[in-house]
Enzyme design. Structure first.
Site, mmCIF file in Angstrom:
data_model
loop_
_atom_site.group_PDB
_atom_site.id
_atom_site.type_symbol
_atom_site.label_atom_id
_atom_site.label_comp_id
_atom_site.label_asym_id
_atom_site.label_seq_id
_atom_site.Cartn_x
_atom_site.Cartn_y
_atom_site.Cartn_z
ATOM 1 N N PHE A 149 59.974 57.725 48.665
ATOM 2 C CA PHE A 149 59.351 58.115 47.616
ATOM 3 C C PHE A 149 57.888 58.720 48.083
ATOM 4 C CE2 PHE A 149 57.726 53.841 48.543
ATOM 5 C CZ PHE A 149 56.225 54.071 48.192
ATOM 6 N N CYS A 281 53.432 56.930 55.874
ATOM 7 C CA CYS A 281 53.847 56.185 57.288
ATOM 8 C C CYS A 281 52.656 56.476 58.198
ATOM 9 C CB CYS A 281 55.175 56.879 57.433
ATOM 10 S SG CYS A 281 54.951 58.692 57.826
HETATM 11 P P1 NAD Z 1 63.548 53.549 51.385
HETATM 12 O O1 NAD Z 1 64.267 53.211 52.743
HETATM 13 O O2 NAD Z 1 63.754 52.368 50.456
HETATM 14 O O3 NAD Z 1 64.341 54.682 50.794
HETATM 15 C C1 NAD Z 1 64.442 55.835 51.567
HETATM 16 C C2 NAD Z 1 65.932 56.655 50.926
HETATM 17 O O4 NAD Z 1 67.034 55.838 51.145
HETATM 18 C C3 NAD Z 1 65.646 56.757 49.451
HETATM 19 O O5 NAD Z 1 66.363 58.220 49.151
HETATM 20 C C4 NAD Z 1 66.633 55.636 48.939
HETATM 21 O O6 NAD Z 1 67.331 56.008 47.620
HETATM 22 C C5 NAD Z 1 67.545 55.451 50.147
HETATM 23 N N1 NAD Z 1 67.871 53.932 49.907
HETATM 24 C C6 NAD Z 1 67.318 53.058 49.581
HETATM 25 N N2 NAD Z 1 68.249 51.949 50.006
HETATM 26 C C7 NAD Z 1 69.357 52.135 50.417
HETATM 27 C C8 NAD Z 1 70.478 51.465 51.071
HETATM 28 N N3 NAD Z 1 70.476 50.234 50.901
HETATM 29 N N4 NAD Z 1 71.495 52.420 51.411
HETATM 30 C C9 NAD Z 1 71.502 53.556 51.413
HETATM 31 N N5 NAD Z 1 70.155 54.256 51.016
HETATM 32 C C10 NAD Z 1 69.164 53.804 50.590
HETATM 33 O O7 NAD Z 1 62.074 53.893 51.807
HETATM 34 P P2 NAD Z 1 61.077 54.234 50.677
HETATM 35 O O8 NAD Z 1 60.532 53.003 49.872
HETATM 36 O O9 NAD Z 1 61.434 55.368 49.424
HETATM 37 O O10 NAD Z 1 59.938 54.913 51.526
HETATM 38 C C11 NAD Z 1 58.880 54.031 52.310
HETATM 39 C C12 NAD Z 1 59.393 53.934 53.602
HETATM 40 O O11 NAD Z 1 59.579 55.212 54.287
HETATM 41 C C13 NAD Z 1 58.292 53.270 54.474
HETATM 42 O O12 NAD Z 1 58.985 52.381 55.269
HETATM 43 C C14 NAD Z 1 57.311 54.666 55.290
HETATM 44 O O13 NAD Z 1 56.938 54.034 56.349
HETATM 45 C C15 NAD Z 1 58.828 55.414 55.351
HETATM 46 N N6 NAD Z 1 58.353 56.739 55.815
HETATM 47 C C16 NAD Z 1 58.394 56.964 57.136
HETATM 48 C C17 NAD Z 1 58.252 58.366 57.657
HETATM 49 C C18 NAD Z 1 58.441 58.672 58.980
HETATM 50 O O14 NAD Z 1 57.870 59.867 59.121
HETATM 51 N N7 NAD Z 1 58.564 57.625 59.858
HETATM 52 C C19 NAD Z 1 57.583 59.100 56.383
HETATM 53 C C20 NAD Z 1 57.392 58.599 55.426
HETATM 54 C C21 NAD Z 1 58.000 57.203 54.870
#
Ligand code: NAD
Length: 495
Positions: A149, A281
């Site tokens: 998100f 992140c």
């Molecule tokens: P999230 O892991 O909750 O969701 C990411 C994606 O996975 C979304 O599209 C979501 O619909 C899907 N998803 C969620 N739960 C799932 C499940 N159980 N099974 C399969 N798919 C699932 O992450 P978020 O809250 O949207 O984003 C924030 C996180 O992303 C933070 O941990 C942040 O550090 C990380 N992030 C990392 C980077 C990087 O470059 N390393 C960049 C941006 C964000």
């Protein structure tokens, strides 16, 4: 009436609203949209559209592909404000921050526009008598892009731009919390001349992700999100024979050495910890104060916190907006509430700050005397909470960071070039800043962490994305040269 956000499959908006998920305006706390949650059958239709579009897209000339990216770049530049407003309406970040995200995404489009250069192979003449060898980079097929998100424009462009440039077709599954930007992007690609089916957007949650990860027609998965989901997707998709890059969460440490410009370091820490409400992140979440500068540093941060203006992202006076959901706001608050019992000193308690209305706002917090083992140290909080760890020496700072499970980004603030160079050498983290708190590279460099911040071996966008989204083919050539043909059953030597 609530607006319904659907999918884009084969160039058309589609999707029955049999199952929907709420989309909120975080500044008001009100649900203002709903998004259709894809069923497995919807995802299969999107994959089928991508698969059908791939042969023709792969056969299109590189110059024609590049044209799409040049036009897209202009569209994004001309309509940045419109896209930024969409981001703010669902994510909550302030408009200037949303526009900054668009401009970072444009860098990925500019990189993709150079695809003719990126896709050049190699050639060696006369590796044996009359034998030449060359290599080419060919697309992998259908790529699934699953995004978080917190950057609803930039992270999709990290993946989609390079994947498409390389001749692949894509099914993008954006976050269900702020899905409108992905739909906007797909329409912009279409307007820029991308053929239908090359970029499909499927909305939804776990059901959609599982269908992508299990499909035999998806060759590669690019994922960015939290560590537990990244790891689970990496395991499941690689067990299914796919190539996977799964970028996870972070706990980014900023080291301040005793010789640093303390005022500059305090300003940098405030910007990097609380910008975008800590939902980056690359946000700094741990400040490592080395030696006797900690009191001055904490004072410098506290005085700046008092001046921060928190409010709706649409208000030009706001420097920080709300968090993404009510649940996330409450989770962040729970870490601050438990910090004192863990032994930390709560210098500023942002949870006490009052806000009008029902938006998902929270004030910023500063915790001192934090140590490994505390939840506020170990967990990724992903909110405006900065933890200060006091250490006696450079070596203690390095040992702390290298023992941490995450390895996304880190920074050192010092005036000593030798210390900075040694830090770069010693530190087990994928991205390092020297007097730069958020060391995010430009589009011409790839991006990615180490340890629990990245599962897989390729960083994202930039040069490593060309490697990830292509397969190499090596061709050995001999043309008839009028020498008499001979039968030889031996393994031919090149000598
Ligand atoms: P999230 O892991 O909750 O969701 C990411 C994606 O996975 C979304 O599209 C979501 O619909 C899907 N998803 C969620 N739960 C799932 C499940 N159980 N099974 C399969 N798919 C699932 O992450 P978020 O809250 O949207 O984003 C924030 C996180 O992303 C933070 O941990 C942040 O550090 C990380 N992030 C990392 C980077 C990087 O470059 N390393 C960049 C941006 C964000």
């Amino acid at each position: 009436m609530t607006t319904t956000i659907r999918h884009i499959i084969d160039g058309a908006e589609t999707g029955d609203a049999t199952r929907t998920l709420p989309v909120y305006d975080p500044a008001t706390g009100a649900q203002h949209r709903e998004v259709v949650a894809a069923s497995t059958a919807d995802v299969e239709r999107a994959i089928a559209a991508a698969k059908a579009a791939q042969p023709a897209w792969r056969a299109s000339s590189l110059i024609k592909r590049a044209d799409v990216f040049f036009r897209l770049r202009q569209l994004l530049a001309d309509r940045t404000d419109e896209l930024a407003a969409i981001v703010t309406s669902e994510h909550g970040k302030v408009l200037s921050d949303a526009a900054g995200e668009v401009s970072r995404g444009i860098e990925n489009v500019e990189f993709a526009a150079g695809l003719l250069h990126h896709l050049k192979g190699e050639r060696a003449e006369q590796v044996s008598r009359g034998i030449d060898v060359h290599s080419v980079k060919q697309p992998v097929g259908v790529v699934a892009a699953i995004t978080p998100f917190n950057f609803p424009v930039m992270v999709p462009l990290w993946m989609v731009a390079s994947a498409i440039a390389c001749g692949n077709t894509v099914v993008l599954k954006p976050s269900e919390k702020d899905p409108s930007a992905a739909i906007w992007l797909a329409k912009a690609f279409q307007e820029a001349g991308l053929p239908d089916g090359v970029l499909n957007v499927i909305n939804g949650d776990r059901e959609a992700v599982d269908a992508l990860v299990d499909s035999k027609d998806v060759a590669a998965i690019s994922f960015v999100g939290s560590t537990p989901i990244a790891e689970a997707i990496y395991r499941r998709a690689s067990a299914n024979g796919k190539r996977v890059q799964a970028l996870g969460g972070a706990k980014n440490h900023m080291v301040v050495m005793p010789d640093a410009d303390i005022d500059g370091a305090a300003a940098a820490a405030v910007s990097a910890a609380y910008g975008s409400a800590g939902e980056r992140c690359m946000a700094v979440s741990v400040l490592v104060a080395v030696g006797d500068i900690a009191d001055d540093l904490v004072d410098g941060i506290r005085s700046r916190i008092e001046q921060l203006r928190i409010g709706p992202g649409t208000d030009p006076a706001s420097e920080m907006g709300p968090l993404i959901t009510r649940e996330h706001r409450d989770r962040v608050a729970s870490y601050v509430a438990g910090a004192a019992a863990e032994g930390a000193t709560v210098v500023v308690d942002g949870t006490r700050k009052a806000f009008d209305g029902n938006g998902f706002f929270i004030g910023v917090s500063l915790l001192d005397d934090v140590r490994p083992g505390m939840k506020v140290y170990e967990d990724e909080i992903f909110g405006p909470v900065l933890a200060v760890v006091r250490v006696a020496s450079y070596q203690e700072a390095v040992d702390l960071i290298n023992a941490n499970a995450f390895g996304n980004g880190t920074a050192i603030f010092t005036r000593d070039g030798g210390t900075a160079r040694q830090f770069e050498f010693d530190i087990e983290v994928g991205m390092v800043g020297v007097n730069v708190p958020i060391p995010v590279p430009v589009g011409a460099f790839s991006f990615g962490g180490w340890k629990n911040s990245l599962f897989g071996d390729s960083h994202i966008y930039g040069p490593e994305s060309i490697h990830f989204y292509t397969r190499s083919k090596v061709v050995t050539t001999h043309w008839p040269d009028h020498t008499p043909a001979q039968v030889d059953l031996g393994f031919p030597s090149n000598h």
